[in-house]
Design an enzyme around this catalytic site. Structure first.
Site, PDB file in Angstrom:
ATOM      1  N   GLU A   7      45.436  33.594  54.923  1.00 18.58           N
ATOM      2  CA  GLU A   7      46.562  32.941  54.250  1.00 18.58           C
ATOM      3  C   GLU A   7      47.364  34.033  53.559  1.00 18.58           C
ATOM      4  O   GLU A   7      46.836  34.772  52.731  1.00 18.58           O
ATOM      5  CB  GLU A   7      46.071  31.912  53.234  1.00 18.58           C
ATOM      6  CG  GLU A   7      47.205  31.154  52.572  1.00 18.58           C
ATOM      7  CD  GLU A   7      46.741  30.193  51.497  1.00 18.58           C
ATOM      8  OE1 GLU A   7      47.603  29.719  50.732  1.00 18.58           O
ATOM      9  OE2 GLU A   7      45.529  29.917  51.403  1.00 18.58           O
TER      10      GLU A   7
ATOM     11  N   ASP B 267      50.598  28.996  41.221  1.00 17.45           N
ATOM     12  CA  ASP B 267      49.819  30.230  41.130  1.00 17.45           C
ATOM     13  C   ASP B 267      49.397  30.568  39.705  1.00 17.45           C
ATOM     14  O   ASP B 267      50.185  30.456  38.763  1.00 17.45           O
ATOM     15  CB  ASP B 267      50.626  31.415  41.689  1.00 17.45           C
ATOM     16  CG  ASP B 267      50.910  31.263  43.171  1.00 17.45           C
ATOM     17  OD1 ASP B 267      50.156  30.518  43.827  1.00 17.45           O
ATOM     18  OD2 ASP B 267      51.862  31.882  43.665  1.00 17.45           O
TER      19      ASP B 267
ATOM     20  N   TYR C 239      43.898  21.071  53.260  1.00 14.29           N
ATOM     21  CA  TYR C 239      43.622  21.927  52.106  1.00 14.29           C
ATOM     22  C   TYR C 239      43.282  21.026  50.915  1.00 14.29           C
ATOM     23  O   TYR C 239      44.145  20.359  50.369  1.00 14.29           O
ATOM     24  CB  TYR C 239      44.872  22.764  51.822  1.00 14.29           C
ATOM     25  CG  TYR C 239      44.720  23.922  50.855  1.00 14.29           C
ATOM     26  CD1 TYR C 239      43.990  23.807  49.676  1.00 14.29           C
ATOM     27  CD2 TYR C 239      45.342  25.131  51.108  1.00 14.29           C
ATOM     28  CE1 TYR C 239      43.868  24.871  48.796  1.00 14.29           C
ATOM     29  CE2 TYR C 239      45.235  26.212  50.232  1.00 14.29           C
ATOM     30  CZ  TYR C 239      44.497  26.063  49.089  1.00 14.29           C
ATOM     31  OH  TYR C 239      44.382  27.121  48.204  1.00 14.29           O
TER      32      TYR C 239
END
Length: 261
Positions: A51, A62, A176
């Site tokens: 990834e 993030d 995911y």
């Protein structure tokens, strides 16, 4: 290439009785000239898929480690176009699937159609866009579909049953499964109900389910892969790569191969 490469790589691992390991790295952290060797290092260590994060100024998903890596890349002038150009340069010497993780702004600025075309030309096999809701995903998914590039969806701990069913149906390559409520980063432990959550997701899709966010140790890998098909590890890999600690990277990746021996 594309979806087929992802499906094949995952099936090859699962057929051996192993679990998939997807390391995340930030494109251009350490310089774009290091990207080829970084990908090769991770492939040699046993990664299933890579990834590859695209640096962005407002990365809402993030945590501090990946934000810092993105800032280092932005400071050195890394852009989405430059990353795609670099991937295209060594496309023929690469045999591990690449999944781009980017936010919608860079894709929208680039143009979704052109983005999909250039992804295919650069050997990108899948794309994750965490800030595009299901209802607006056609902005990207239609263009990617034309080029057989997997559009990978995220399911969170707070996804409703109806929403989870739609995500499970529409995801390509793998699903995911986000393991925490919040942003990426190293965790000491996961919630007590996470195993049930992953089991529930597995029951709703025939696609492989990978757990990500907060995974940082061989113990985490073993804990999570008892309930799913693989893990995605970001902050810890970014840290170890920044430190040049290849031995610990290898140990972490190999833990997916011995997770349930």
């Amino acid at each position: 290439m594309g979806k087929f490469s992802i499906d094949t790589a995952i099936q090859r691992v699962l057929d051996k009785g192993d679990k998939a390991f997807v390391p995340y790295i930030m494109a251009g952290d350490g310089g774009l000239d290091q990207l080829e060797s970084q990908i090769q290092l991770l492939a040699n260590a046993g990664a299933t898929i890579i990834e590859l994060g695209i640096p962005f100024s407002d990365p809402v998903a993030d945590g501090p480690t990946i934000q810092a890596a993105g800032q280092r890349a932005l400071t050195s002038g890394v852009t989405l176009k430059k990353v795609l150009d670099e991937l295209k340069r060594f496309k023929e010497s690469r045999d591990i699937p690449i999944v781009l993780m980017t936010y919608i702004n860079p894709v929208f600025t680039y143009g979704p159609k052109r983005f999909a075309e250039d992804c295919e030309a650069s050997g990108v096999d899948g794309v994750i866009v965490p800030d595009v809701p299901l209802e607006e995903s056609d902005l990207v998914s239609n263009a990617l579909k034309e080029h057989e590039i997997a559009f990978i969806r995220l399911a969170t701990l707070t996804s409703t049953p109806d929403r989870l069913a739609k995500i499970a149906e529409q995801t390509e390559g793998f699903l995911y499964a986000v393991t925490i409520n919040g942003i990426t980063g190293v965790q000491n432990r996961f919630g007590d109900q996470l195993g049930n959550h992953l089991t529930n997701i597995k029951q709703q899709t025939d696609k492989p389910v990978f757990a990500g966010f907060g995974v940082s140790s061989p113990e985490h890998v073993r804990e999570l892969t008892a309930y799913c098909d693989g893990v995605i590890v970001g902050s810890k890999i970014v840290d170890l790569l920044h430190q040049g600690n290849e031995e610990k990277i290898q140990t972490l990746i190999q833990s997916a191969k011995t997770a349930h021996v």
